[in-house]
Design an enzyme around this catalytic site. Structure first.
Site, PDB file in Angstrom:
ATOM      1  N   LYS A  79       0.839  -1.212   0.000  1.00  0.00           N
ATOM      2  CA  LYS A  79       0.000   0.000   0.000  1.00  0.00           C
ATOM      3  C   LYS A  79       0.871   1.258   0.000  1.00  0.00           C
ATOM      4  O   LYS A  79       0.683   2.155  -0.814  1.00  0.00           O
ATOM      5  CB  LYS A  79      -0.882   0.000   1.253  1.00  0.00           C
ATOM      6  CG  LYS A  79      -1.499   1.361   1.568  1.00  0.00           C
ATOM      7  CD  LYS A  79      -2.339   1.356   2.830  1.00  0.00           C
ATOM      8  CE  LYS A  79      -1.617   1.589   4.132  1.00  0.00           C
ATOM      9  NZ  LYS A  79      -1.418   2.993   4.526  1.00  0.00           N
ATOM     10  N   ASN A  80       1.826   1.312   0.931  1.00  0.00           N
ATOM     11  CA  ASN A  80       2.574   2.564   1.094  1.00  0.00           C
ATOM     12  C   ASN A  80       3.603   2.801  -0.004  1.00  0.00           C
ATOM     13  O   ASN A  80       4.207   3.873  -0.064  1.00  0.00           O
ATOM     14  CB  ASN A  80       3.220   2.625   2.477  1.00  0.00           C
ATOM     15  CG  ASN A  80       2.177   2.845   3.562  1.00  0.00           C
ATOM     16  OD1 ASN A  80       1.030   3.199   3.260  1.00  0.00           O
ATOM     17  ND2 ASN A  80       2.556   2.630   4.815  1.00  0.00           N
TER      18      ASN A  80
ATOM     19  N   CYS B 255      -4.670  12.625  13.650  1.00  0.00           N
ATOM     20  CA  CYS B 255      -5.432  11.394  13.483  1.00  0.00           C
ATOM     21  C   CYS B 255      -5.262  10.568  14.739  1.00  0.00           C
ATOM     22  O   CYS B 255      -4.623  11.010  15.689  1.00  0.00           O
ATOM     23  CB  CYS B 255      -4.989  10.639  12.236  1.00  0.00           C
ATOM     24  SG  CYS B 255      -3.379   9.939  12.412  1.00  0.00           S
TER      25      CYS B 255
ATOM     26  N   ARG C 114       0.559  14.402  13.908  1.00  0.00           N
ATOM     27  CA  ARG C 114       1.073  14.211  12.557  1.00  0.00           C
ATOM     28  C   ARG C 114       1.153  15.504  11.731  1.00  0.00           C
ATOM     29  O   ARG C 114       0.472  15.664  10.716  1.00  0.00           O
ATOM     30  CB  ARG C 114       0.255  13.145  11.816  1.00  0.00           C
ATOM     31  CG  ARG C 114       0.328  11.825  12.526  1.00  0.00           C
ATOM     32  CD  ARG C 114      -0.364  10.732  11.770  1.00  0.00           C
ATOM     33  NE  ARG C 114       0.400  10.222  10.655  1.00  0.00           N
ATOM     34  CZ  ARG C 114      -0.039   9.256   9.846  1.00  0.00           C
ATOM     35  NH1 ARG C 114      -1.224   8.733  10.045  1.00  0.00           N
ATOM     36  NH2 ARG C 114       0.709   8.839   8.844  1.00  0.00           N
TER      37      ARG C 114
ATOM     38  N   ASP D  56       4.804   0.308  12.263  1.00  0.00           N
ATOM     39  CA  ASP D  56       3.613  -0.352  11.722  1.00  0.00           C
ATOM     40  C   ASP D  56       3.505  -1.828  12.134  1.00  0.00           C
ATOM     41  O   ASP D  56       2.522  -2.496  11.791  1.00  0.00           O
ATOM     42  CB  ASP D  56       3.591  -0.247  10.185  1.00  0.00           C
ATOM     43  CG  ASP D  56       3.337   1.178   9.721  1.00  0.00           C
ATOM     44  OD1 ASP D  56       2.847   1.988  10.513  1.00  0.00           O
ATOM     45  OD2 ASP D  56       3.636   1.476   8.541  1.00  0.00           O
TER      46      ASP D  56
ATOM     47  N   ARG E  18      -8.585  -0.280   4.834  1.00  0.00           N
ATOM     48  CA  ARG E  18      -7.755   0.757   4.219  1.00  0.00           C
ATOM     49  C   ARG E  18      -6.396   0.198   3.812  1.00  0.00           C
ATOM     50  O   ARG E  18      -5.779   0.700   2.881  1.00  0.00           O
ATOM     51  CB  ARG E  18      -7.522   1.904   5.211  1.00  0.00           C
ATOM     52  CG  ARG E  18      -8.651   2.898   5.332  1.00  0.00           C
ATOM     53  CD  ARG E  18      -8.198   4.087   6.159  1.00  0.00           C
ATOM     54  NE  ARG E  18      -6.776   4.326   5.937  1.00  0.00           N
ATOM     55  CZ  ARG E  18      -5.863   4.404   6.895  1.00  0.00           C
ATOM     56  NH1 ARG E  18      -6.191   4.321   8.147  1.00  0.00           N
ATOM     57  NH2 ARG E  18      -4.594   4.581   6.593  1.00  0.00           N
TER      58      ARG E  18
HETATM   59  N1  EPU Z   1       6.489  14.507  11.382  1.00  0.00           N
HETATM   60  C1  EPU Z   1       6.585  15.838  11.712  1.00  0.00           C
HETATM   61  N2  EPU Z   1       6.548  16.765  10.705  1.00  0.00           N
HETATM   62  C2  EPU Z   1       6.394  16.405   9.402  1.00  0.00           C
HETATM   63  C3  EPU Z   1       6.296  15.042   9.056  1.00  0.00           C
HETATM   64  C4  EPU Z   1       6.351  14.106  10.081  1.00  0.00           C
HETATM   65  O1  EPU Z   1       6.714  16.205  12.883  1.00  0.00           O
HETATM   66  O2  EPU Z   1       6.357  17.301   8.544  1.00  0.00           O
HETATM   67  C5  EPU Z   1       6.548  13.486  12.450  1.00  0.00           C
HETATM   68  C6  EPU Z   1       5.263  12.670  12.542  1.00  0.00           C
HETATM   69  O3  EPU Z   1       4.288  13.329  13.336  1.00  0.00           O
HETATM   70  C7  EPU Z   1       5.762  11.385  13.150  1.00  0.00           C
HETATM   71  C8  EPU Z   1       7.155  11.219  12.533  1.00  0.00           C
HETATM   72  O4  EPU Z   1       7.525  12.530  12.094  1.00  0.00           O
HETATM   73  O5  EPU Z   1       5.879  11.533  14.526  1.00  0.00           O
HETATM   74  C9  EPU Z   1       7.240  10.276  11.330  1.00  0.00           C
HETATM   75  O6  EPU Z   1       6.191  10.572  10.434  1.00  0.00           O
HETATM   76  P1  EPU Z   1       6.286  10.273   8.862  1.00  0.00           P
HETATM   77  O7  EPU Z   1       6.104  11.557   8.136  1.00  0.00           O
HETATM   78  O8  EPU Z   1       7.477   9.444   8.561  1.00  0.00           O
HETATM   79  O9  EPU Z   1       4.977   9.396   8.647  1.00  0.00           O
HETATM   80  P2  EPU Z   1       4.063   9.435   7.368  1.00  0.00           P
HETATM   81  O10 EPU Z   1       4.893   9.688   6.194  1.00  0.00           O
HETATM   82  O11 EPU Z   1       2.883  10.305   7.622  1.00  0.00           O
HETATM   83  C10 EPU Z   1       4.285   6.911   6.702  1.00  0.00           C
HETATM   84  C11 EPU Z   1       3.348   5.769   6.486  1.00  0.00           C
HETATM   85  C12 EPU Z   1       2.813   5.322   7.841  1.00  0.00           C
HETATM   86  C13 EPU Z   1       3.992   4.884   8.710  1.00  0.00           C
HETATM   87  C14 EPU Z   1       4.982   6.044   8.850  1.00  0.00           C
HETATM   88  C15 EPU Z   1       6.236   5.689   9.614  1.00  0.00           C
HETATM   89  C16 EPU Z   1       2.451   6.196   4.284  1.00  0.00           C
HETATM   90  C17 EPU Z   1       1.294   6.614   3.452  1.00  0.00           C
HETATM   91  N3  EPU Z   1       2.265   6.202   5.614  1.00  0.00           N
HETATM   92  O12 EPU Z   1       3.519   7.945   7.326  1.00  0.00           O
HETATM   93  O13 EPU Z   1       1.979   4.192   7.602  1.00  0.00           O
HETATM   94  O14 EPU Z   1       3.548   4.509   9.988  1.00  0.00           O
HETATM   95  O15 EPU Z   1       5.370   6.504   7.527  1.00  0.00           O
HETATM   96  O16 EPU Z   1       6.901   4.637   9.011  1.00  0.00           O
HETATM   97  O17 EPU Z   1       3.500   5.856   3.779  1.00  0.00           O
HETATM   98  C18 EPU Z   1       0.196   2.738   8.032  1.00  0.00           C
HETATM   99  O18 EPU Z   1       0.413   2.199   6.944  1.00  0.00           O
HETATM  100  O19 EPU Z   1      -0.582   2.242   8.903  1.00  0.00           O
HETATM  101  C19 EPU Z   1       0.855   3.988   8.373  1.00  0.00           C
HETATM  102  C20 EPU Z   1       0.419   4.800   9.347  1.00  0.00           C
END
Ligand code: EPU
Length: 427
Positions: free
Chosen positions: A30-31, A124, A129, A311, A403
């Site tokens: 998915k990701n 969320c 996030r 995850d 999802r």
């Molecule tokens: N963060 C910030 N600022 C930002 C971006 C992130 O503070 O601008 C923080 C977040 O709040 C979090 C940490 O950095 O505490 C890491 O967040 P990241 O941005 O890496 O997460 P994401 O990109 O929103 C993706 C996956 C998630 C997975 C995380 C961590 C996708 C679509 N989603 O989320 O997948 O948990 O990376 O590996 O790729 C899932 O599949 O269930 C899922 C939540």
């Protein structure tokens, strides 16, 4: 157990007590699929993406690019996208509300049109996030960024190369920046990037489209192009689905063989499973897992790849809940990712939360109960708990699971489980 048919989302009824045995194929990731679908906005040529899982999040991503003007269809497990008609640069709130990953439309829209208007995702169930790192990147690239009426407006007059260092490691932040820079001529440098396998798969796609991307540790050197090509690509297997099914095999004292697995993507997971007492055998394109003896307690700290994935934390916690002794899980990525603990306690688990740590005292058995899904991976953990619980477990709000897991109940049932989906009466 109560009558269940009046819920507004599907419910799972899980009968516990069977050891899972047999072979299943893991779906595409998915990701990895989501950023690849969004990157098609960069080109006007046809793109073919293979092994895209049939999931709610994928449907939402396809709906979004369709709203922007792309045409697409699903054919024999392939998603075919013709992005030539993309005219709009606005991602509406209706779609961002359904899927946070819609923020990934910022990078490609800005690259293609020099502007993007994207609804702001809220917090969320797993935490606030924020997307400050995404926005800081666009500002450093020379964009004007303003937030008004729940929308982020990003505009750039002249696209130019950039050198940027992320303050923290973010997966979708890295993906947004890589997609944007692939559409910008000249040599850019991105530092402190995420190296999750899904990011690497996206890089493969961006290279096929004509961008040059070199990696040196956590630094990417990107040379983009104003004329990117269409591509054909098969997405990598879903490492989290594979990990979830591996835990299911060990947890139920069964023997599970998985096809379509890249073991290197699961290094930290396999290491913890082995330490806990599992035997993991590498096969050609797959793995086989079984339990070797009594389970042993673990200490787990979630980290960015190649560390232990956040995850997989909830699924491991179920195993630790029935492992004799005291285990500990420290969640370093998200601030609020222990929602499953409240539900697991209803099933008899003994878990204490202190800040970002969960302390787990293994119990002899879990009992079936009525529980609620709160997020995708929490839902998966409740299904796993149901598989070993005494009696019946009823899991509400299964849409969270839908999802991100393709036909999980069918796969588990093929391995001998008893998981029944009760469709919602009201939608
Ligand atoms: N963060 C910030 N600022 C930002 C971006 C992130 O503070 O601008 C923080 C977040 O709040 C979090 C940490 O950095 O505490 C890491 O967040 P990241 O941005 O890496 O997460 P994401 O990109 O929103 C993706 C996956 C998630 C997975 C995380 C961590 C996708 C679509 N989603 O989320 O997948 O948990 O990376 O590996 O790729 C899932 O599949 O269930 C899922 C939540």
């Amino acid at each position: 157990m109560k009558n269940t048919t009046s819920y507004s989302s599907d419910t799972f009824l899980v009968e516990g007590g069977t050891s899972l045995k047999g072979k299943v194929r893991v779906s595409g990731a998915k990701n990895a699929s989501l950023p690849i679908i969004f990157s098609t906005i960069l080109t006007k040529e046809r793109c073919v993406i293979e092994d895209v899982p049939d999931l709610l999040d994928v449907k939402n991503a396809c709906e979004l690019i369709h709203l922007l003007g792309a045409e697409g269809e699903r054919l024999d497990g392939k998603v075919l996208i013709d992005p030539s008609g993309v005219r709009s640069s606005e991602t509406p709130e209706s779609i961002v509300k359904k899927m946070r990953a819609s923020v990934l439309s910022m990078g490609p829209l800005l690259a293609r049109f020099g502007k993007a208007r994207v609804a702001l995702p809220g917090g969320c169930s797993i935490g606030a996030r924020p997307i400050d790192q995404h926005l800081k990147f666009f500002v450093s690239a020379g964009a004007q960024v303003s937030v008004r009426g729940g929308y982020v407006n990003i505009e750039i007059e002249r696209k130019r190369p950039v050198e940027f260092e992320f303050e923290l490691i973010t997966v979708t932040g890295t993906e947004n920046a890589l997609i944007y820079l692939s559409g910008v001529e000249g040599r850019s440098v991105l530092k402190n990037i995420a190296l999750e396998p899904e990011v690497i798969d996206l890089i493969e796609v961006l290279r096929k489209m004509g961008a040059s991307i070199e990696l040196e540790g956590r630094t990417a050197i990107v040379e983009g192009s104003g004329e990117l090509r269409g591509f054909e690509h098969r997405v990598i297997p879903d490492r989290i689905e594979a990990g979830t099914l591996m835990v299911a095999g060990v947890l139920t004292d069964g023997e599970v063989e998985l096809e379509n697995v890249i073991p290197e993507h699961l290094g930290a997971v396999i290491e913890k499973l082995k330490y806990a007492g599992a035997e993991v055998e590498m096969l050609e394109g797959g793995v086989r897992v079984r339990r070797k003896g009594e389970l042993r307690p673990l200490e787990i700290v979630t980290e960015e790849f190649p560390g232990f994935p956040t995850d997989m934390q909830a699924q491991f916690m179920v195993m630790l809940a029935v492992t004799p002794g005291r285990s500990m899980v420290y969640e370093s990525i998200f601030e609020n990712r222990f929602q499953h603990v409240y539900e697991l306690r209803k099933m008899g688990a003994r878990i204490d939360i202190r800040g970002r740590s969960a302390y787990i005292e293994g119990v002899e058995e879990l009992r079936g109960a009525e529980v609620i899904s709160t997020d995708l991976r929490a839902s998966a953990s409740l299904v796993l708990a149901g598989l070993i619980a005494r009696g019946t477990t009823l899991i509400r709000d299964i849409y969270h699971l839908d999802r991100g897991y393709e036909k999980l109940e069918e796969k588990l049932n093929r391995l001998g489980a008893s998981v029944e989906r009760l469709p919602a009466l009201v939608s």
